[in-house]
Design a protein around this motif. Structure first.
Motif, short mmCIF file in Angstrom:
data_model
loop_
_atom_site.label_atom_id
_atom_site.label_comp_id
_atom_site.label_asym_id
_atom_site.label_seq_id
_atom_site.Cartn_x
_atom_site.Cartn_y
_atom_site.Cartn_z
N CYS A 155 -61.90 35.35 60.29
CA CYS A 155 -61.31 35.32 61.69
C CYS A 155 -61.13 36.31 62.30
O CYS A 155 -61.58 36.65 63.46
CB CYS A 155 -59.86 34.52 61.52
SG CYS A 155 -59.73 33.01 61.04
N CYS B 203 -53.05 32.77 57.49
CA CYS B 203 -54.54 32.51 58.09
C CYS B 203 -55.46 31.86 56.99
O CYS B 203 -55.22 32.62 55.82
CB CYS B 203 -55.07 33.80 58.69
SG CYS B 203 -56.63 33.58 59.23
N CYS C 248 -52.70 29.76 64.57
CA CYS C 248 -52.47 30.67 63.71
C CYS C 248 -51.76 31.89 64.20
O CYS C 248 -52.38 32.72 64.94
CB CYS C 248 -53.86 31.06 63.04
SG CYS C 248 -53.75 31.98 61.55
N CYS D 29 -53.71 35.42 63.02
CA CYS D 29 -54.86 35.43 64.12
C CYS D 29 -54.10 36.02 65.61
O CYS D 29 -54.76 36.86 66.17
CB CYS D 29 -55.48 34.35 64.29
SG CYS D 29 -56.77 34.05 63.09
ZN LIG Z 1 -56.24 32.76 61.42
#
Ligand SMILES: [Zn+2]
Lengths: 197, 90
Positions: B21, B15, B48, B51
């Protein structure tokens, strides 16, 4: 509790507010009291005190506003001001945990565990409850308010008398501590917590 | 978020700004960002991996807290006791 009195309610109005807006929350109030004290009698006393205060100060409640948040705030204050003082239990449980975490509102959000969503979903209610109950009271409280009772950050800020930024960071820390506990259970149960291994 | 990060539709393994995030994802899960968060969320979860995993773990934790925590029944006499006490102070 705000002492600003907007108007005086008639006896009839008072009873209508009490029955219609306050009493429906007795279930949540009792569970909040129980999760703070872990004792049925203490929880009952806290809830009773809260409702008596709510009645006594009913003129400072604005009809149509969030009664549940108003009641939770009274209960939280009763817990801090009265129960914690007279409680024989020393309030040092998990204190170090609180101290190390309290020094700033700055939180760096990052991956703190290899706990996996799948193993969390498989956990038993008892494990979840025990993990929650093992958190220091201030951390336990934000999780109860947010995840169990569905209050918004803004409502929580009012209930706890802290800024919204503090609500957010305390909640984040509380959930990280909870993840650590859950991860401990996951390892004990032999759940797969790290697919890389 | 460059196009080249995601040529084959696979999620990137790292990430680029985890702290930002994750804070955003947690706010979205807590219902603090309404519509403005939805587009960002869709994009992050699609692109991602950290995430994606963080979101699902945080969601699972919120779900089990909400649905599995032991609930205690209110003692039946409590409401009556409160009403009696209130009759005394009226
Ligand atoms: Zn991310």
């Amino acid at each position: 509790m705000s002492e600003v009195q907007r108007r005086k309610y008639s006896q009839e109005e008072k009873n209508a507010i009490f029955d219609g807006e306050f009493m429906p929350h007795i279930d949540s109030m009792y569970n909040f009291g129980y999760r703070l004290t872990f004792d049925e009698d203490d929880a009952k006393d806290l809830v009773q005190d809260t409702y008596l205060k709510a009645y006594r100060f009913i003129n400072s409640f604005e009809q149509g506003t969030n009664a549940k948040a108003w009641l939770f705030r009274i209960l939280k204050n009763s817990f801090i001001n009265e129960y914690r003082k007279k409680s024989k239990q020393p309030a040092k449980v998990d204190y170090q945990e609180v101290e190390t975490y309290y020094n700033s509102d700055d939180v760096h959000y990052q991956t703190t565990s290899d706990l996996r969503a799948e193993s969390v979903k498989d956990m038993l209610g008892d494990e979840i409850s025990n993990a929650l109950n093992s958190l220091a009271v201030d951390f336990r409280t934000v999780i109860i308010l947010c995840d169990l009772e569905g209050f918004t950050y803004e409502e929580m800020a009012k209930i706890l008398d802290i800024p919204i930024g503090t609500v957010r960071s305390r909640l984040h820390r509380a959930r990280n501590l909870l993840k650590e506990k859950l991860q401990g259970y996951a390892h004990n149960m032999g759940y797969n917590t790290d697919e890389e291994d | 978020m460059e196009m080249n990060d995601n040529p084959s539709g696979e999620r990137k393994k790292q990430c680029s700004d985890e702290s930002k995030c994750f804070e955003l994802l947690e706010s979205i899960l807590d219902g603090e960002l309404q519509d403005s968060g939805k587009e960002v969320l869709k994009e992050k979860l699609a692109k991602c991996q950290p995430c994606f995993e963080h979101y699902h773990l945080e969601q699972a934790i919120r779900d089990v807290l909400k649905t599995k925590c032991t609930k205690h029944a209110v003692p039946t006499e409590l409401a009556d006791r409160i009403r009696e006490k209130i009759q005394d102070i009226i």
